[in-house]
Write an enzyme that holds these catalytic residues in place. Structure first.
Site, PDB file in Angstrom:
ATOM      1  N   HIS A  74       0.863  -1.170   0.000  1.00 29.14           N
ATOM      2  CA  HIS A  74       0.000   0.000   0.000  1.00 29.14           C
ATOM      3  C   HIS A  74       0.903   1.224   0.000  1.00 29.14           C
ATOM      4  CE1 HIS A  74      -3.697   2.282   1.025  1.00 29.14           C
ATOM      5  NE2 HIS A  74      -2.793   3.126   1.439  1.00 29.14           N
ATOM      6  N   CYS A  75       0.803   2.006  -1.037  1.00 27.59           N
ATOM      7  CA  CYS A  75       1.707   3.141  -1.176  1.00 27.59           C
ATOM      8  C   CYS A  75       0.998   4.433  -0.786  1.00 27.59           C
ATOM      9  CB  CYS A  75       2.189   3.239  -2.617  1.00 27.59           C
ATOM     10  SG  CYS A  75       3.455   4.499  -2.845  1.00 27.59           S
ATOM     11  N   PRO A  76       1.378   5.063   0.317  1.00 25.27           N
ATOM     12  CA  PRO A  76       0.704   6.319   0.673  1.00 25.27           C
ATOM     13  C   PRO A  76       1.041   7.456  -0.286  1.00 25.27           C
ATOM     14  CG  PRO A  76       2.480   5.839   2.215  1.00 25.27           C
ATOM     15  CD  PRO A  76       2.390   4.679   1.300  1.00 25.27           C
TER      16      PRO A  76
ATOM     17  N   GLY B 190      -1.418   7.147  -2.761  1.00 20.04           N
ATOM     18  CA  GLY B 190      -2.747   7.132  -2.165  1.00 20.04           C
ATOM     19  C   GLY B 190      -3.593   5.948  -2.572  1.00 20.04           C
ATOM     20  N   ASN B 191      -2.969   4.784  -2.782  1.00 21.92           N
ATOM     21  CA  ASN B 191      -3.730   3.617  -3.224  1.00 21.92           C
ATOM     22  C   ASN B 191      -2.880   2.377  -2.969  1.00 21.92           C
ATOM     23  OD1 ASN B 191      -5.863   2.252  -4.333  1.00 21.92           O
ATOM     24  ND2 ASN B 191      -5.623   3.065  -6.402  1.00 21.92           N
TER      25      ASN B 191
END
Lengths: 171, 472
Positions: B191-193, B196-197
């Site tokens: 999950h890559c902040p 944002g997804n």
């Protein structure tokens, strides 16, 4: 089922069949649902188990069921095949910054349409006359092939007036 | 004309197969209010925009930061450096810069806005069927703990498929449940902040293209800014030249982005996900015969498969309309709570394992910009476990025979209404859908506890994860 060239004639044929399948749902009650699970033995590619569910033993011939599942598996393999055409599509898409998918549909989507047509055909010709209905796996997240088993409520005549086999044979 | 016909035929096909609801021919009979779209009652923790076309994670603050950084750096570059360089060297420089910038933006937006490969949750009938199968496998009524794993042999390697209690499915191989988005994602990478997804099967190639093109862009900008400074310092001195260029931002991001691109290039060439690499699932340290069953054998094929393979469609059909009169069999069995006590033991053990792995990762890998989903997952798991308590005492049985329509329509209501409004409408974990059952009141307890507690703890953990990473 007549296969004439004109689209409107085909639509009216389909609407007649819709009514018959609708009548199947109305006159028959949902007795059970069987789920054919995914077969992961070849990795993450989409493939369903060809094991014949015991609940269908009295309803449909094993060979017909296995044919359906094998054909579906072949369709999915075709959709996910990694070869010349998919590379071309991928490179072209990358080169156009993926904007090309606004006008063109992917090969996967084209195959999914073929699958939907195939399932409908199978339902009309083979499964509905036996009081069964296959749900397209895409509507179940490609996890299962859901087969609904209908029990005739007693008014067996109306359900399959234009199908070849009468519904009463399933009893 | 042809398109219109095929479109209507397609609609007919779908509506005929899936439900008994009206086909386009029957619409005059409908007297209900406009249908809701499926994204409006999506059970995961995602945000949707543009009527379901855009899908993002819940926390998008860092994504806006990414956008601002990219836009600001490129803006400064084009404003201050490009005029000088275009005149002194060649006008091709701003053109290439512009193309790179547009590509970066395009891939970033594509990564952030698309469905990463979310697996839809099981329908109540499917969940009931699975429960029944597990029950049978355990030999009848069990006080015995269910295994909740399936073993599959893939290309000679034994892979364990875990059961997801939230989504009520056996996760396909390489899928994982993202605790931040509360979805199972196929071929879950991380999950890559920053985008944002989640990064999963459907958007991994866009993510890779994004970081690769961003590396080129930052190196490009960095190089030409240095050139600009050098050329200007011949005339006016080093310090004044330095004042006029956005060097600082570039300097730090070059190393982290280039490092990340390098890491993902390695992952692609060995056909692994970040998740698998962190856990060391296929590392030879685990055993002599341990190898990656998904790898095609050579680097070129692995790269082509990851980047140029077919793009699967979204499985969640965000913009489809909710069909609320699908025929259903029986109220879902609440078999999960039969194993409530042992469930806590099992997932507790798994979560501890993940905790150790993730802590090791955060300490060992300074370059990787990912949020520690594992930490968030533990707390979500634990919160859910405490909720399993009240329900263990309730009596449960085999699935009942088909019930009449009024109770059937109840099951689709959770899909049509917002979460956590009333006890009858709680579709979330531990996932019981009461309908005229005595379990109604206990769900107020669940509805009350689950949302705030887990959200706070998850938020804390994601922030903690970010703080750790930003100190790198």
């Amino acid at each position: 089922m007549s296969k004439t060239g004109s689209c409107s004639k085909r639509l009216s044929d389909r609407s007649r069949l819709f009514h018959n399948l609708q009548e199947l749902r109305h006159s028959a009650s949902l007795a059970n649902k069987v789920f054919v699970q995914r077969d992961y033995s070849e990795g993450t590619t989409c493939k369903f188990q060809t094991k014949f569910p015991t609940e269908l033993e009295t309803r449909i011939e094993r060979s017909l069921f296995e044919d359906t599942v094998k054909t579906l598996n072949n369709y999915y393999a075709e959709a996910e095949k990694i070869g010349g055409q998919s590379y071309l599509e991928g490179c072209l898409a990358c080169a156009t910054a993926y904007l090309i998918f606004l006008c063109m549909e992917t090969r996967y989507e084209k195959v999914l349409k073929k699958i939907a047509k195939y399932i409908q055909e199978q339902n009309e010709k083979i499964y509905a006359p036996r009081g069964l209905l296959i749900t397209d796996p895409i509507e179940r997240g490609m996890r299962v092939i859901e087969i609904s088993i209908y029990e005739d409520r007693g008014s067996s005549g109306s359900s399959s007036s234009s199908s070849s086999v009468s519904g009463s044979t399933t009893r | 004309m042809h398109l219109g016909v095929s479109e209507s035929m397609r609609e007919c096909e779908y509506s005929q197969i899936s439900t008994r609801s009206s086909t386009p021919m029957e619409t005059p009979y409908k007297k209900r209010t406009p249908k809701k779209r499926k994204w409006e009652s999506f059970p995961g923790r995602n945000k949707f925009y543009c009527n379901g076309r855009i899908m993002m994670a819940k926390q998008t603050g860092v994504f806006y930061l990414t956008l601002v950084l990219i836009l600001a750096t490129c803006g400064l570059f084009f404003t201050f450096d490009c005029p000088f360089l275009a005149l002194q060297l060649t006008p091709v420089i701003p053109v290439i810069g512009g193309v790179l910038f547009l590509f970066v933006l395009g891939t970033l937006l594509r990564t952030s806005f698309s469905d990463p490969g979310v697996l839809p949750r099981a329908t109540p009938d499917e969940a009931a069927d699975l429960e029944r199968q597990i029950d049978v496998a355990n030999g009848g009524t069990g006080y015995r703990p269910p295994p909740r794993t399936k073993e599959v042999e893939i290309n000679g390697q034994t892979v364990k498929l875990k059961y997801c209690f939230t989504c009520k499915i056996f996760r396909p191989p390489r899928a994982s449940h993202c605790s931040l988005c509360d979805n199972c994602v196929e071929r879950f990478d991380h999950h890559c902040p920053w985008v944002g997804n989640c990064v999963g099967r459907r958007n991994y190639r866009f993510f890779y293209m994004f970081i690769l093109s961003l590396s080129f862009l930052t190196i490009f900008i960095f190089a030409f800014v240095i050139t600009h400074i050098i050329l200007r310092s011949h005339r006016s001195g080093f310090l004044t030249a330095l004042k006029e260029s956005p060097v600082v931002v570039c300097f730090f991001s070059v190393w982290s982005i280039v490092g990340l691109s390098g890491f993902h290039t390695y992952l692609i060439s060995s056909n692994q996900t970040t998740n698998e690499d962190i856990k060391g699932s296929w590392s030879s340290k685990r055993g002599k015969d341990n190898y990656n069953p998904y790898s095609y054998g050579n680097i070129f094929t692995n790269c082509c498969a990851a980047l140029c393979g077919p793009l699967p469609p979204s499985l969640i059909d965000r913009r489809g309309f909710i069909q609320s009169d699908a025929p259903q069999l029986a109220p879902p069995t609440n078999g999960i709570t039969m194993y409530g006590a042992t469930q806590s033991q099992q997932s507790h053990m798994c979560d501890q394992d993940q905790c150790i792995q993730s802590t090791k990762f955060v300490l060992q890998a300074p370059v990787i910009l990912t949020a520690s989903t594992e930490n968030g997952g533990i707390l979500a798991g634990r919160t859910a476990l405490s909720l399993g308590g009240p329900c263990t005492s309730l009596p449960l049985g085999q699935p009942t025979p088909p019930t009449s329509t009024p109770s059937l329509s109840c099951h689709e209501d959770p899909m049509a209404h917002h979460h956590f409004l009333t006890p009858e409408e709680v579709p979330s974990p531990p996932g019981m859908l009461p309908c005229g059952s005595p379990m109604g009141h206990s769900h107020t307890v669940q509805a009350g506890f689950y949302n705030p507690a887990s959200q706070d703890s998850l938020h804390e953990d994601s922030v903690r994860g970010l703080v750790k990473l930003s100190s790198v």
